[in-house]
Design a protein around this motif. Structure first.
Motif, PDB file in Angstrom:
ATOM      1  N   VAL A 167      28.792  47.199  67.445  1.00  0.00           N
ATOM      2  CA  VAL A 167      27.833  46.112  67.336  1.00  0.00           C
ATOM      3  C   VAL A 167      26.521  46.680  66.843  1.00  0.00           C
ATOM      4  O   VAL A 167      26.013  47.659  67.382  1.00  0.00           O
ATOM      5  CB  VAL A 167      27.674  45.338  68.672  1.00  0.00           C
ATOM      6  CG1 VAL A 167      27.286  46.253  69.805  1.00  0.00           C
ATOM      7  CG2 VAL A 167      26.676  44.201  68.533  1.00  0.00           C
ATOM      8  N   MET A 168      26.005  46.135  65.785  1.00  0.00           N
ATOM      9  CA  MET A 168      24.742  46.562  65.192  1.00  0.00           C
ATOM     10  C   MET A 168      24.698  48.074  65.012  1.00  0.00           C
ATOM     11  O   MET A 168      23.765  48.741  65.421  1.00  0.00           O
ATOM     12  CB  MET A 168      23.595  46.070  66.054  1.00  0.00           C
ATOM     13  CG  MET A 168      23.606  44.565  66.143  1.00  0.00           C
ATOM     14  SD  MET A 168      22.469  43.935  67.327  1.00  0.00           S
ATOM     15  CE  MET A 168      21.359  43.086  66.271  1.00  0.00           C
ATOM     16  N   LYS A 169      25.743  48.604  64.423  1.00  0.00           N
ATOM     17  CA  LYS A 169      25.839  50.019  64.071  1.00  0.00           C
ATOM     18  C   LYS A 169      25.933  50.949  65.274  1.00  0.00           C
ATOM     19  O   LYS A 169      25.810  52.154  65.131  1.00  0.00           O
ATOM     20  CB  LYS A 169      24.680  50.443  63.158  1.00  0.00           C
ATOM     21  CG  LYS A 169      24.786  49.803  61.782  1.00  0.00           C
ATOM     22  CD  LYS A 169      23.507  49.910  61.000  1.00  0.00           C
ATOM     23  CE  LYS A 169      23.345  51.240  60.282  1.00  0.00           C
ATOM     24  NZ  LYS A 169      22.064  51.284  59.560  1.00  0.00           N
TER      25      LYS A 169
ATOM     26  N   ALA B 164      16.451  44.211  68.069  1.00  0.00           N
ATOM     27  CA  ALA B 164      17.114  43.314  69.024  1.00  0.00           C
ATOM     28  C   ALA B 164      17.971  44.159  69.956  1.00  0.00           C
ATOM     29  O   ALA B 164      19.197  44.216  69.853  1.00  0.00           O
ATOM     30  CB  ALA B 164      17.962  42.282  68.289  1.00  0.00           C
TER      31      ALA B 164
ATOM     32  N   PRO C 283      30.159  40.988  71.309  1.00  0.00           N
ATOM     33  CA  PRO C 283      30.754  40.647  70.019  1.00  0.00           C
ATOM     34  C   PRO C 283      30.626  41.809  69.035  1.00  0.00           C
ATOM     35  O   PRO C 283      29.791  42.693  69.239  1.00  0.00           O
ATOM     36  CB  PRO C 283      29.895  39.474  69.546  1.00  0.00           C
ATOM     37  CG  PRO C 283      28.537  39.758  70.114  1.00  0.00           C
ATOM     38  CD  PRO C 283      28.772  40.467  71.422  1.00  0.00           C
TER      39      PRO C 283
ATOM     40  N   PRO D  98      31.592  42.141  57.721  1.00  0.00           N
ATOM     41  CA  PRO D  98      31.386  43.581  57.928  1.00  0.00           C
ATOM     42  C   PRO D  98      30.856  44.258  56.657  1.00  0.00           C
ATOM     43  O   PRO D  98      31.346  43.987  55.554  1.00  0.00           O
ATOM     44  CB  PRO D  98      32.781  44.094  58.292  1.00  0.00           C
ATOM     45  CG  PRO D  98      33.506  42.894  58.811  1.00  0.00           C
ATOM     46  CD  PRO D  98      32.975  41.734  58.025  1.00  0.00           C
TER      47      PRO D  98
ATOM     48  N   VAL E 100      20.858  36.672  64.928  1.00  0.00           N
ATOM     49  CA  VAL E 100      20.901  38.127  64.833  1.00  0.00           C
ATOM     50  C   VAL E 100      22.382  38.489  64.821  1.00  0.00           C
ATOM     51  O   VAL E 100      23.097  38.298  65.806  1.00  0.00           O
ATOM     52  CB  VAL E 100      20.189  38.796  66.024  1.00  0.00           C
ATOM     53  CG1 VAL E 100      20.330  40.309  65.944  1.00  0.00           C
ATOM     54  CG2 VAL E 100      18.718  38.403  66.056  1.00  0.00           C
ATOM     55  N   SER E 101      22.834  38.981  63.673  1.00  0.00           N
ATOM     56  CA  SER E 101      24.259  39.230  63.481  1.00  0.00           C
ATOM     57  C   SER E 101      24.702  40.520  64.162  1.00  0.00           C
ATOM     58  O   SER E 101      23.965  41.500  64.176  1.00  0.00           O
ATOM     59  CB  SER E 101      24.541  39.328  61.983  1.00  0.00           C
ATOM     60  OG  SER E 101      25.790  39.935  61.774  1.00  0.00           O
ATOM     61  N   PRO E 102      25.917  40.536  64.719  1.00  0.00           N
ATOM     62  CA  PRO E 102      26.411  41.789  65.305  1.00  0.00           C
ATOM     63  C   PRO E 102      26.814  42.822  64.255  1.00  0.00           C
ATOM     64  O   PRO E 102      27.086  43.967  64.588  1.00  0.00           O
ATOM     65  CB  PRO E 102      27.635  41.326  66.104  1.00  0.00           C
ATOM     66  CG  PRO E 102      28.077  40.062  65.455  1.00  0.00           C
ATOM     67  CD  PRO E 102      26.835  39.414  64.919  1.00  0.00           C
ATOM     68  N   PHE E 103      26.849  42.408  62.978  1.00  0.00           N
ATOM     69  CA  PHE E 103      27.420  43.292  61.954  1.00  0.00           C
ATOM     70  C   PHE E 103      26.451  44.295  61.338  1.00  0.00           C
ATOM     71  O   PHE E 103      26.874  45.216  60.664  1.00  0.00           O
ATOM     72  CB  PHE E 103      28.031  42.455  60.824  1.00  0.00           C
ATOM     73  CG  PHE E 103      29.136  41.582  61.303  1.00  0.00           C
ATOM     74  CD1 PHE E 103      30.352  42.144  61.660  1.00  0.00           C
ATOM     75  CD2 PHE E 103      28.958  40.222  61.442  1.00  0.00           C
ATOM     76  CE1 PHE E 103      31.377  41.349  62.134  1.00  0.00           C
ATOM     77  CE2 PHE E 103      29.982  39.415  61.912  1.00  0.00           C
ATOM     78  CZ  PHE E 103      31.194  39.985  62.259  1.00  0.00           C
ATOM     79  N   TYR E 104      25.159  44.072  61.535  1.00  0.00           N
ATOM     80  CA  TYR E 104      24.192  44.924  60.837  1.00  0.00           C
ATOM     81  C   TYR E 104      23.248  45.580  61.839  1.00  0.00           C
ATOM     82  O   TYR E 104      23.371  45.359  63.027  1.00  0.00           O
ATOM     83  CB  TYR E 104      23.440  44.082  59.798  1.00  0.00           C
ATOM     84  CG  TYR E 104      24.382  43.238  58.989  1.00  0.00           C
ATOM     85  CD1 TYR E 104      25.338  43.838  58.155  1.00  0.00           C
ATOM     86  CD2 TYR E 104      24.387  41.859  59.112  1.00  0.00           C
ATOM     87  CE1 TYR E 104      26.250  43.066  57.452  1.00  0.00           C
ATOM     88  CE2 TYR E 104      25.292  41.074  58.401  1.00  0.00           C
ATOM     89  CZ  TYR E 104      26.226  41.683  57.585  1.00  0.00           C
ATOM     90  OH  TYR E 104      27.130  40.928  56.909  1.00  0.00           O
ATOM     91  N   ASP E 105      22.293  46.364  61.319  1.00  0.00           N
ATOM     92  CA  ASP E 105      21.448  47.090  62.263  1.00  0.00           C
ATOM     93  C   ASP E 105      20.534  46.129  63.015  1.00  0.00           C
ATOM     94  O   ASP E 105      20.421  44.960  62.680  1.00  0.00           O
ATOM     95  CB  ASP E 105      20.710  48.244  61.594  1.00  0.00           C
ATOM     96  CG  ASP E 105      19.611  47.768  60.699  1.00  0.00           C
ATOM     97  OD1 ASP E 105      18.872  46.858  61.087  1.00  0.00           O
ATOM     98  OD2 ASP E 105      19.473  48.301  59.587  1.00  0.00           O
ATOM     99  N   SER E 106      19.914  46.645  64.070  1.00  0.00           N
ATOM    100  CA  SER E 106      19.240  45.778  65.022  1.00  0.00           C
ATOM    101  C   SER E 106      17.768  45.524  64.696  1.00  0.00           C
ATOM    102  O   SER E 106      17.071  44.865  65.448  1.00  0.00           O
ATOM    103  CB  SER E 106      19.357  46.391  66.423  1.00  0.00           C
ATOM    104  OG  SER E 106      18.765  47.664  66.424  1.00  0.00           O
TER     105      SER E 106
ATOM    106  N   PRO F 193      22.431  46.666  72.185  1.00  0.00           N
ATOM    107  CA  PRO F 193      22.124  45.673  71.149  1.00  0.00           C
ATOM    108  C   PRO F 193      22.409  44.262  71.640  1.00  0.00           C
ATOM    109  O   PRO F 193      23.369  44.043  72.381  1.00  0.00           O
ATOM    110  CB  PRO F 193      23.080  46.031  70.007  1.00  0.00           C
ATOM    111  CG  PRO F 193      23.548  47.410  70.294  1.00  0.00           C
ATOM    112  CD  PRO F 193      23.495  47.580  71.774  1.00  0.00           C
ATOM    113  N   GLY F 194      21.573  43.326  71.252  1.00  0.00           N
ATOM    114  CA  GLY F 194      21.733  41.953  71.714  1.00  0.00           C
ATOM    115  C   GLY F 194      21.777  40.953  70.578  1.00  0.00           C
ATOM    116  O   GLY F 194      20.811  40.248  70.313  1.00  0.00           O
ATOM    117  N   PRO F 195      22.924  40.874  69.897  1.00  0.00           N
ATOM    118  CA  PRO F 195      23.032  39.863  68.842  1.00  0.00           C
ATOM    119  C   PRO F 195      23.047  38.480  69.470  1.00  0.00           C
ATOM    120  O   PRO F 195      23.325  38.343  70.662  1.00  0.00           O
ATOM    121  CB  PRO F 195      24.381  40.188  68.187  1.00  0.00           C
ATOM    122  CG  PRO F 195      25.166  40.881  69.248  1.00  0.00           C
ATOM    123  CD  PRO F 195      24.171  41.612  70.100  1.00  0.00           C
TER     124      PRO F 195
END
Lengths: 457, 82
Positions: free
Chosen positions: B43-45, A340, B11, A54, A377-383, A349-351
């Motif tokens: 998720v993604m902000k 994404a 997730p 995170p 593509v990580s779920p933790f950052y912007d898309s 969003p589609g990580p």
């Protein structure tokens, strides 16, 4: 400047590492536990892990980043955009550690990052701001006098209100005289305070921003970027120059940005945001972003100037190597932000795991990305997964090239906004440059309604 | 009565409360309807509500607030009528 720590991730970290390399500067990447295999990490000369996935536990922890810079023997820190890039405390901490911060001084970040203070500074520098009252009033005669100065249409806002509640728009003095007492009475009832602010209301506005470079003494502009196409205040497509302003407006706006930067002794790259009244061509300063912006490549493509390299040179203490007369624009550039997200599911969003990746190329096509086949593509950052930037010698040529390049972009495994962006390039309002800050959301709403009707038959 | 586990469809980072100053969405013993929000996943902000999915009585959260969750992971236990 010998060794630069890049305090960011994703495409901008890749972009900064490349600029540093071009200048012969060594690079240090930082990474969270989610990014150990990321492209920016593999490109850099060294890497410092800074914490768990995170962002609040890694990329947003200023102390960890300053420690990493010290530990890696870096002498400078580039913050990129987002994360800590506009936190004055971070800029100060970097400087206190004896390192060079690639950006303006902490005091300038603080001053220009605060909308109210920045507005005051702009007024001092003679830069137009949205006309309005500085104090509230509950008196209708005072309101009429103020509105005559401000110019109609005028927006009435409860001084004690917030979140857009109790806002009314009036088109002329007669309307103001009849609506004001009721609006004020309502505010008194709702908020216990009948005082109202008055402000010019811009019915159809464009968001146009001016790129500047300053060395603390002199400043130059690198023309403007049109950023009106937004969804939930996030830019989607940007272009330079703006197709919606006159040459007269362009000259006045870019000059205003330079005056503001010289007034505050601005050092490094920055962007002055303006709201343009699409009906009158009037422009008003909104705020300044004291960092490199996502959409900086379109300015690079029309001017031929590497903005990140300029940032590094200025931070290293060099004076501006460019006179205003050296900076010319040529042709037209457009940037598409590929995210994404699934536009057919309200941009969910589609990580996930990326499979095949095909990036567009060919003449005057630039893809700034961190994407590689088999990456995540990580779920933790912007898309944002990629920025596709195209250049053409005029806008229609750039548009055709955009369609071609977008059709070449393939990423498997995660949803992206590519097809939607391509659809926008064929819309008549986009082809004609006829849009404002509300156009994209209105079009998306219509589009999803039409899709819903089709689905239900 | 039987135990039912509410799972997150996406997730990200799980939150028990709408913002740091507010109480948790639900507490043990509370009755919830299927459409009630029991948590958020960032998720993604962007933030997405997790609905209970079925009506029932809250047993307790299964994961801590601000913990990292996978799609399909159980986040809350409910007691439901069979």
């Amino acid at each position: 400047m010998k060794r630069l720590l890049v305090a960011n991730r994703g495409e901008i970290a890749v972009r900064i590492i490349r600029a540093a390399r071009d200048l012969g500067i060594e690079t240090v990447a930082v990474c969270s536990d989610a990014d150990t295999e990321a492209k920016h990490v593999r490109l850099a000369d060294a890497v410092m892990p800074i914490g768990p996935a995170p962002a609040t536990k890694s990329y947003l922890v200023g102390d960890a980043i300053v420690d990493a810079a010290r530990g890696a023997g870096a002498d400078a820190v580039h913050p990129g955009y987002g994360f800590l890039s506009e936190r004055a405390e971070f800029a100060a901490a970097v400087a206190d550690a004896g390192l060079t911060f690639v950006g303006p001084e902490a005091s300038v970040i603080e001053q220009m990052g605060d909308k109210v203070r920045a507005r005051k500074v702009a007024m001092e520098a003679g830069v137009p701001t949205v006309p309005g009252t500085t104090d509230g009033t509950a008196d209708v005669d005072a309101a009429v006098t103020a509105a005559a100065d401000i110019g109609y249409p005028v927006m009435l806002k409860a001084a004690a209100g917030g979140g857009g509640r109790g806002i009314r728009v009036v088109d002329n003095e007669a309307e103001l005289a009849s609506e004001f007492p009721a609006a004020s009475a309502e505010a008194a009832k709702a908020f216990g305070d009948g005082q109202m602010y008055l402000e010019r209301f811009v019915r159809s506005s464009r968001h146009v921003e001016v790129q500047v470079l300053g060395d603390g003494k002199d400043a130059v502009h690198l023309f403007e970027r049109e950023c009106s196409l937004q969804r939930r205040r996030q830019k989607v497509i940007e272009e330079a120059p703006s197709p919606g302003i006159s040459e007269e407006t362009r000259q006045a706006m870019t000059q205003a940005a330079v005056s503001l930067c010289e007034h505050v002794g601005y050092r490094n790259a920055g962007t002055c945001e303006f709201l343009v009244d699409d009906e009158t061509g009037e422009f008003f300063f909104i705020e300044m972003n004291t960092r490199i912006q996502v959409e900086h490549p379109i300015t690079e493509l029309i001017t031929g100037i590497d903005l990140v390299a300029e940032q590094l040179r200025i931070a290293a203490g060099e004076p501006l190597g460019l006179w205003q007369s050296d900076i010319t624009k040529r042709g037209h550039a457009i940037e598409f932000r590929i995210c994404a997200e699934d536009p057919e599911r309200d941009f969910m969003p589609g990580p996930g795991s990326v499979g095949r990746v095909e990036l567009p190329g060919g003449p005057w096509v630039r893809t700034d990305t961190w994407l590689t086949p088999q990456s995540k593509v990580s779920p933790f950052y912007d898309s944002l997964v990629a920025k596709l930037i195209v250049w053409g010698d005029d806008r229609p040529t750039a548009l055709r090239r955009a369609g071609r390049a977008l059709s070449e972009f393939i990423v498997e495994g995660v949803p992206t906004t590519t097809a939607l962006l391509r659809e926008i390039t064929t819309e008549p309002w986009f082809e004609e440059g006829q849009f404002n800050t509300g156009t994209l959301e209105a079009w998306l709403a219509e589009r999803s309604q039409a899709a819903g009707m089709e689905a239900t038959g | 009565m039987s135990r039912h586990e509410v799972v997150t469809p996406i997730p990200g980072v799980f939150y028990r409360k709408p913002d740091p100053e507010s109480p948790n969405f639900v507490k043990a013993g509370q009755a919830v309807a299927a459409e009630d929000t029991i948590g958020l996943v960032e998720v993604m902000k962007s933030f997405h509500p997790v609905p209970a999915g079925v009506a029932g009585k809250v047993v307790d959260y299964i994961v801590e607030g601000e913990s990292v969750v996978d799609a399909g992971q159980a986040v809350l236990a409910l007691e439901v009528e069979r």
